[in-house]
Design a protein around this motif. Sequence first.
Motif: not given
Lengths: 264, 385
Positions: B88-92, B132-136, B142-152, B171-176
């Motif tokens: 999993v690379l740093q930048n999704p 991320m099931t609902e975003y499939r 159209q995804l946010s950075f955090g969502q892209r990271k999840r997809v990656a 890197a770049g993720l919120d605490p949650q």
Amino acid sequence: MHNHNIDEVVYNSRMLNWSPLGKFILVIFLLVASLLADSLVVPIVVFVIGASLLFYSTNFKIPKIVGLALGGAALTIFVGCIVILFVTAGENMLFQGTFLGIGYSITDGGLRLATLVLVRSIAGMTVMLSFATSTPVPYLAHAMRQVHIPKELSELVILIYRYSFLLLEELHTMWTAASCRLGFHGLKNRFRTTSKIAVGLFIRSIDITDRAQIALQCRNFNGEFPSYRLPKNISAVWIAVPILSFILLYLLNICTRGWIIIGA
Amino acid sequence: MDPEIILETQNLEYSYHNKDLALRDVSIKIPKGKKTILLGANGTGKSTLFLHFNGVLKPKKGKVLYDGKELDYSSKGLSKLRSKIAVVLQNPDDQIFSTTVEEDVAFGPMNLGLPREEVEKRVEEALFLVNMTEYRSRPSQQLSFGQRKRVAFAGALAMKPEVLIMDEPTAGLDPQMTHELMELTDELVHLGTTVIISTHDVAMAYSWAEELHVLQNGRLVFSGNSEEFFIDPVKVHLAGLSQPVLFEINAHLESLGKGKQDPYPRNITQFISKLAPSGTAPGTLHLLPVNGTLKQEWIDSIIKKCSNKARVGISGTGARIAASVGMVSADYVFNSIENCLTEAILGYDAVICYDECLEGIIREKISNLSKNFGMDIKIVKEVSS
């Protein structure tokens, strides 16, 4: 997010699930029929079909970006037609005059050709936009594969499509950053900043290429993007409808020849 | 007994375009099924080393071994290797190629030539795990950075790798999201995956790693457990790093005569355990496994049995989704295991609703508190009804 408008339109299109190859064939047949016709009625009918499809595809909401594309292209075509109007020779002179010491004239042949080009172009544009607003690029790539266009080309289309959004985001960020540092203050600055952004974007694109290559290797890329969710395949209806439309338009051309006479 | 080694490099050297050596004589051993951290300041060669592990880069000198065998750099050999080692690379954005979420998650499994049903199953599972099931069907741009990271991350999970390598995953993720990700990696390790994380986040490295490797100017300067490295401030400083705050506080407490540094607490729960009087914690931890459904009334009935106002924590993607569907109110929705354990130590009862597969991790943490910090936690296993 304004960069993504066209993409949003495509994914929300009511024609999204129509066979992309079928739509593509229909568009080609309509365009050819419009180009072959010498009657003005045919391009007008093609325009009506294209506009109806466009409105249906976008759910009667023409997004700003499509409106801009239409407006921009229409303006260019209009200017082109004005040029045609003045430079095409004809049998009868309709108008003659001088402007700023330059003589000009309009002939019946010029007016006829300019009108035909204008109507055909606008008709073609609406037809093509109806396709563009309903077919995501991956579907287009899939259609390209179906008609045996080399896979290298279709893979390139997908990669360019994907990375164009990233570069647009980069451009947006660089633009904002430059604005924050008064990069667009004054005309000279504006030109300088714009050129620097263009250079920066080019360098970024090379960097993205390098990183993309690594990422593709990491994910076992073997030279072909597999399609997970395949678009609808072409059916017999999608062959019949374009052929039928073409025949009808051809017959219409014969029947309506001479209905609209321009510059007589 | 020595742990089984899954990845190994021997005297590895590498340079980019004939410039200075990016890796110098690196000999590293990655044990199977362990949480391994590769720590180092920026530009020390962490990513370069990663790319050797899955054969993207070929060493100029030395060799890389997977499962005791030298890497086979033929296209067939690399394909086989990359089906076992996911990165999993740093930048999704670097690794998301497909236009929709599900297409991208399916990219790796489809490249492996897996049957359609298997791909569907893997995509489903991976998207569920990262919530991320609902975003499939969403276009990836159209995804946010955090969502892209999840997809990656889902893209790597869908490969069902034996080794999961993550470059700066937080890197770049919120605490949650950070806690969710670490929770998920814990789960993967628990299920047998070897997880290697590259980072310069010393706090995360200290709290998470079972095995730490430190790189400095392309050289491997340390391999061992975290405390052995962080105890030497000069070594830490030379590596361009700093001591974790918790480690420093613990050391300062010793200077103030408040006990010894050992045992080293790696997180707040362990720190509180160390400070609290040893013995049995005054609070009780109620374990409520979640299997698809969670109802507020189930939790209320457990709370009623508690002597004080019990805190509620949700742990695991499945439990979080069930809690959201069942409109369950919770005090902790991430880092919940640690938080609920802390509550029990502080004297409050706590109810933890968790995915069944996480039970082993919870019990492991409780046993670790008892073994290393002398803190016993009473647990009551509840039934979902």
